[in-house]
Design a protein around this motif. Structure first.
Motif, PDB file in Angstrom:
ATOM      1  N   UNK A  27      43.758  31.290  44.345  1.00  0.00           N
ATOM      2  CA  UNK A  27      44.730  32.368  44.195  1.00  0.00           C
ATOM      3  C   UNK A  27      45.192  32.516  42.748  1.00  0.00           C
ATOM      4  N   UNK A  28      45.554  33.766  42.448  1.00  0.00           N
ATOM      5  CA  UNK A  28      46.068  34.131  41.128  1.00  0.00           C
ATOM      6  C   UNK A  28      47.132  35.207  41.348  1.00  0.00           C
ATOM      7  N   UNK A  29      48.296  35.037  40.748  1.00  0.00           N
ATOM      8  CA  UNK A  29      49.367  36.035  40.787  1.00  0.00           C
ATOM      9  C   UNK A  29      49.665  36.511  42.210  1.00  0.00           C
ATOM     10  N   UNK A  30      49.705  35.568  43.145  1.00  0.00           N
ATOM     11  CA  UNK A  30      50.026  35.895  44.523  1.00  0.00           C
ATOM     12  C   UNK A  30      48.899  36.532  45.309  1.00  0.00           C
ATOM     13  N   UNK A  31      47.740  36.688  44.711  1.00  0.00           N
ATOM     14  CA  UNK A  31      46.581  37.292  45.384  1.00  0.00           C
ATOM     15  C   UNK A  31      45.564  36.205  45.727  1.00  0.00           C
ATOM     16  N   UNK A  32      45.018  36.287  46.931  1.00  0.00           N
ATOM     17  CA  UNK A  32      43.937  35.383  47.310  1.00  0.00           C
ATOM     18  C   UNK A  32      42.640  35.971  46.773  1.00  0.00           C
ATOM     19  N   UNK A  33      42.039  35.261  45.848  1.00  0.00           N
ATOM     20  CA  UNK A  33      40.808  35.707  45.213  1.00  0.00           C
ATOM     21  C   UNK A  33      39.597  35.275  46.035  1.00  0.00           C
ATOM     22  N   UNK A  34      39.678  34.062  46.607  1.00  0.00           N
ATOM     23  CA  UNK A  34      38.575  33.521  47.391  1.00  0.00           C
ATOM     24  C   UNK A  34      39.118  32.767  48.599  1.00  0.00           C
TER      25      UNK A  34
END
Length: 125
Positions: A27-34
Motif C-alpha cells: 500500500x501507498x497513500x492509503x491505496x492498495x497497490x497489490x
C-alpha cells in the motif's frame, strides 16, 4: 558497442525462486497497490529476499511506467514504474523483468517493490 554480459546463476552467485505461501499486500497513500496469494520469493546470492507480485494482482491504473532502465547480467533488462499517489518518494518504486533470462523465467509477469518507496509490504502467513 559492447555486448552486455549474460551470467548463469551457480554456486558463486545462486538464485532461488520459491512460491511465497502467504497473503501479500502493498500500500501507498492509503491505496492498495497489490494484493495476492501468489507471490514469489527470490533469493539472490547474499542479497535480502525480494518478494515478486504477479502483475495481474497489481492495480496497474495506479502506476506510471518510467523511462528508467537497468540491467542485471543474471536476470536481464529491467523496467521501472512509479506510483504517483506516493509522490516523490514513490518514483521508480517498482521494477520488473518483462523478458527475464531463462534461468529466472518464473518472474516474467511479476513485479517487485522497493520497501522504502511504499508505505507497507504486509506478508501474512
Amino acid at each position: 558497442m559492447s555486448e552486455k554480459p549474460v551470467r548463469i546463476p551457480g554456486p558463486d552467485h545462486p538464485i532461488t525462486i520459491e512460491e511465497k505461501h502467504a497473503h501479500v499486500t502493498v500500500s501507498v497513500a492509503g491505496k492498495t497497490i497489490a494484493d495476492t496469494h501468489e507471490a514469489l520469493a527470490l533469493k539472490e546470492a547474499s542479497y535480502p529476499v525480494v518478494i515478486y507480485v504477479p502483475r495481474k494482482d497489481i492495480d496497474m491504473s495506479l502506476l506510471e511506467r518510467t523511462s528508467h532502465e537497468t540491467y542485471c547480467p543474471y536476470k536481464g533488462e529491467c523496467s521501472y514504474y512509479s506510483i504517483p499517489v506516493g509522490g516523490e518518494r514513490s518514483v521508480n518504486a517498482i521494477w520488473t523483468y518483462e523478458n527475464p533470462y531463462p534461468s529466472v523465467s518464473q518472474i516474467k509477469e511479476y513485479m517487485a517493490f522497493y520497501p522504502d518507496r511504499v508505505d507497507s509490504i504486509d506478508i501474512v502467513t
